[in-house]
Design an enzyme around this catalytic site. Structure first.
Site, mmCIF file in Angstrom:
data_model
loop_
_atom_site.group_PDB
_atom_site.id
_atom_site.type_symbol
_atom_site.label_atom_id
_atom_site.label_comp_id
_atom_site.label_asym_id
_atom_site.label_seq_id
_atom_site.Cartn_x
_atom_site.Cartn_y
_atom_site.Cartn_z
ATOM 1 N N LYS B 76 0.844 -1.204 0.000
ATOM 2 C CA LYS B 76 0.000 0.000 0.000
ATOM 3 C C LYS B 76 0.876 1.250 0.000
ATOM 4 O O LYS B 76 1.894 1.289 0.693
ATOM 5 C CB LYS B 76 -0.898 -0.029 1.247
ATOM 6 C CG LYS B 76 -1.920 1.086 1.318
ATOM 7 C CD LYS B 76 -2.804 0.940 2.563
ATOM 8 C CE LYS B 76 -3.933 1.963 2.588
ATOM 9 N NZ LYS B 76 -4.819 1.804 3.758
ATOM 10 N N SER B 151 -9.887 1.629 2.821
ATOM 11 C CA SER B 151 -9.005 2.389 1.977
ATOM 12 C C SER B 151 -7.943 1.546 1.265
ATOM 13 O O SER B 151 -7.388 2.007 0.275
ATOM 14 C CB SER B 151 -8.297 3.450 2.813
ATOM 15 O OG SER B 151 -7.408 2.850 3.742
ATOM 16 N N SER B 175 -10.181 -0.582 7.023
ATOM 17 C CA SER B 175 -9.520 -0.423 5.716
ATOM 18 C C SER B 175 -8.757 -1.642 5.201
ATOM 19 O O SER B 175 -8.313 -1.645 4.059
ATOM 20 C CB SER B 175 -8.567 0.767 5.759
ATOM 21 O OG SER B 175 -9.283 1.965 5.683
#
Lengths: 95, 485
Positions: B76, B151, B175
């Protein structure tokens, strides 16, 4: 409770985020619907509840005050939008 | 070649250790598939050239004792990676190249893995659909025009779409678990203090945790073992006895007591979610566990609490973006004008909204009514779990109140977007570990997940329950490669 445009202007100033009239109106709408949802907390009586300030419920550890990163001036300045030798450059502050 | 990307992390590690595959073979395969997958928009920055060099170097002198020998992995874009651009999905960090490495990624490279690139995410991890990213929305490999969740949407999409064998995300309110559920993969949010936050772009410091996202529970356990270390560079890192999660993984969960909280049966929850939950309860019983009805009475207050605590911490954390030290800078007539324009142009709408909420609840005259109130309710939510864990070893719930939704469906209504995290947020507020495992499909064929919540530091237990249930569920993700060019 309702958040008006004057409050939005005040928060935007505190947040250091400039907001034009159109955006301010949209933000007021959004924040009002979010706060309406948040108001639910007032259903609860919490006078005798101790606030949770740290999830781990441990005291933070002290560490000795010693320099571990040496000569990283260049690394620190590397990502600055504008610099002059070893300094960050900002718009003139003192007239 | 295509077969390589279908293999799980555990299989790839085994094949590299047995010299059936080289790191170069594996890295090449994932790069090729990633290159054909641009339509998913899972990557913000790729590091393919360098990855291939590292793989070749690894193969020249392979260290096969490592836990992730020569395994390519994308992460990420919230983790700082030395000399590789790190944007947090924001325009304001569009040109930021860290000069240091996050502890979690450092741990991963230390065990032999190789960085493939940085994966898309909601801006500063604020979002539940990956639509707030400055770099565009991410497609869900399950179906076109479907959000992957958020997210960690790019991370979920990349694992489900087989662009990386495994990845790491971060979870502040769901997330990792919500996108895992939306894409049919496994996602673990560890106990607060388990994985170091050093070098992770901060959102809400008392809630943020990094964790693995994987194709299966065993892979997930292996990566958790690598990333969970005590770190003196994070003052909230906790020094506790960490298990060898993958080695100690067992399907024997006989006699484990699993709580079923009645408050998670929310109004308007689709019948298929309720059905999935019931099926989950049956699977747990089939594995030898005992299920017990429990109550977590303050559950419905978790989201309102979260939307005070998280924005308050975010408004404080994001004060650092001032256009002076790093990141985007707008031109201004004076210093204050420069700050205000930089932040107005550099932050997207959702991030600005949250900074404003946070600033408001912390501002003079409102602190007690909002922030202090939220901290008190947070305590009540944590007490609920403490009380429940006197009777049970873990808790089973659905991961999300619905399956993945269409791109654009919820962008105009922030509250309906926030409701996505209704089952995941309480876990962050209480600092507990939670894992989402794929458990079925809805009528449209989209994946649905179940969440297992554990006691603090009891990752091994929820991994074991997930491992046992995974076998019974026997979930197969329906990936058609529709996006491959």
């Amino acid at each position: 409770m309702s958040i008006d445009l004057k409050t939005i202007k005040h928060i935007s100033k505190l947040s250091r985020i400039s907001v034009d009239e159109k955006r301010a109106e949209k933000l007021a709408d959004d924040l009002n619907s979010i706060f309406e949802f948040i108001e639910k907390l007032n259903e609860l009586k919490t006078d005798d509840v101790k606030p949770l300030t740290s999830i781990a419920e441990t005291t933070l550890k002290f560490r000795s005050d010693e320099i571990k990163s040496k000569n990283i001036r260049e690394q620190i300045i590397k990502n600055s939008p504008e610099d002059n030798e070893d300094y960050f450059v900002v718009p003139k502050v003192i007239e | 070649m295509s077969d390589i990307t279908k293999q799980s992390l555990t299989e790839l590690v085994e094949n590299i250790k047995n010299k059936k595959l080289s790191s170069t073979d594996v890295t090449k395969a994932f790069i090729q598939r990633s290159e054909k997958s641009s339509e998913l928009n899972a990557y913000i920055t790729d590091d393919f050239t360098s990855a291939l060099d590292k793989a070749k170097k690894f193969d020249q002198k392979p260290n096969l004792d490592l836990k992730l020998p020569g395994i390519p992995m994308a992460v990420k874009d919230l983790f700082c990676t030395k000399n590789v651009k790190t944007t947090a999905g924001s325009k304001i960090l569009n040109n930021f190249v860290p000069t240091y490495e996050s502890t979690v990624t450092e741990n991963i490279w230390h065990e032999g893995a190789i960085l493939l690139g940085k994966l898309n995410c909601d801006e500063f991890a604020m979002g539940s659909s990956n639509e707030t990213s400055h770099f565009g929305n991410v497609q869900n490999p399950i179906d076109k025009n479907l959000v992957p969740g958020g997210s960690s949407g790019g991370s979920a999409s990349a694992v489900a779409g087989q662009l990386t064998p495994i990845t790491i995300g971060t979870d502040t309110g769901g997330s990792i678990r919500q996108p895992a559920s939306f894409t049919g993969i496994v996602g673990l949010k560890p106990t607060y203090g388990s994985c170091s936050r050093y070098g992770i772009v901060a959102f809400a410091s008392s809630l943020d945790q990094a964790g693995p996202m994987a194709q299966n529970v065993k892979d997930c356990a292996l990566l958790q073992e690598v990333i969970s270390t005590y770190d003196s560079k994070d003052s909230t890192s906790i020094n506790f006895k960490r298990n060898h999660y993958s080695k100690e993984l067992t399907k024997n969960i006989k006699g484990k007591k699993i709580g079923i909280p009645k408050e998670y049966r929310v109004d308007g929850m689709p019948k298929e979610i309720e059905d999935l939950w019931q099926k989950g309860i049956q699977y747990a019983k089939d594995c030898g566990a005992e299920t017990i009805d429990i109550s977590l009475p303050h559950t419905s207050y978790a989201l309102p609490t979260y939307y005070i605590v998280a924005p308050a911490e975010a408004s404080s954390n994001l004060a650092r973006y001032d256009g002076v030290k790093y990141g985007y800078r707008a031109k201004g007539e004076n210093l204050i004008d420069m700050y205000e324009k930089t932040r107005s142009e550099g932050f997207g709408a959702e991030v600005q909204r949250r900074i404003m909420i946070g600033t408001y609840v912390l501002s003079s005259g409102y602190y007690d009514a909002y922030y202090l109130k939220a901290q008190k309710v947070r305590k009540l939510i944590k007490n609920d779990f403490d009380e429940a864990y006197k009777r049970v070893d873990a808790i089973l719930t659905p991961s999300t109140p619905s399956s993945a939704f269409k791109i654009g469906e919820k962008t105009n209504d922030p509250v309906s977007m926030y409701l996505n995290d209704i089952f995941t947020v309480p876990v962050n507020l209480a600092g507990l570990p939670g894992i989402s495992i794929p458990a079925g499909h809805d009528t449209k064929g989209y994946p649905l997940g179940l969440q297992i919540i554990g006691k603090a530091f009891d990752e091994q237990n929820i991994l074991n329950i997930a491992f046992a249930m995974e076998e019974k569920i026997n979930f197969k993700n329906k990936i058609t490669d529709w996006w491959i060019k």
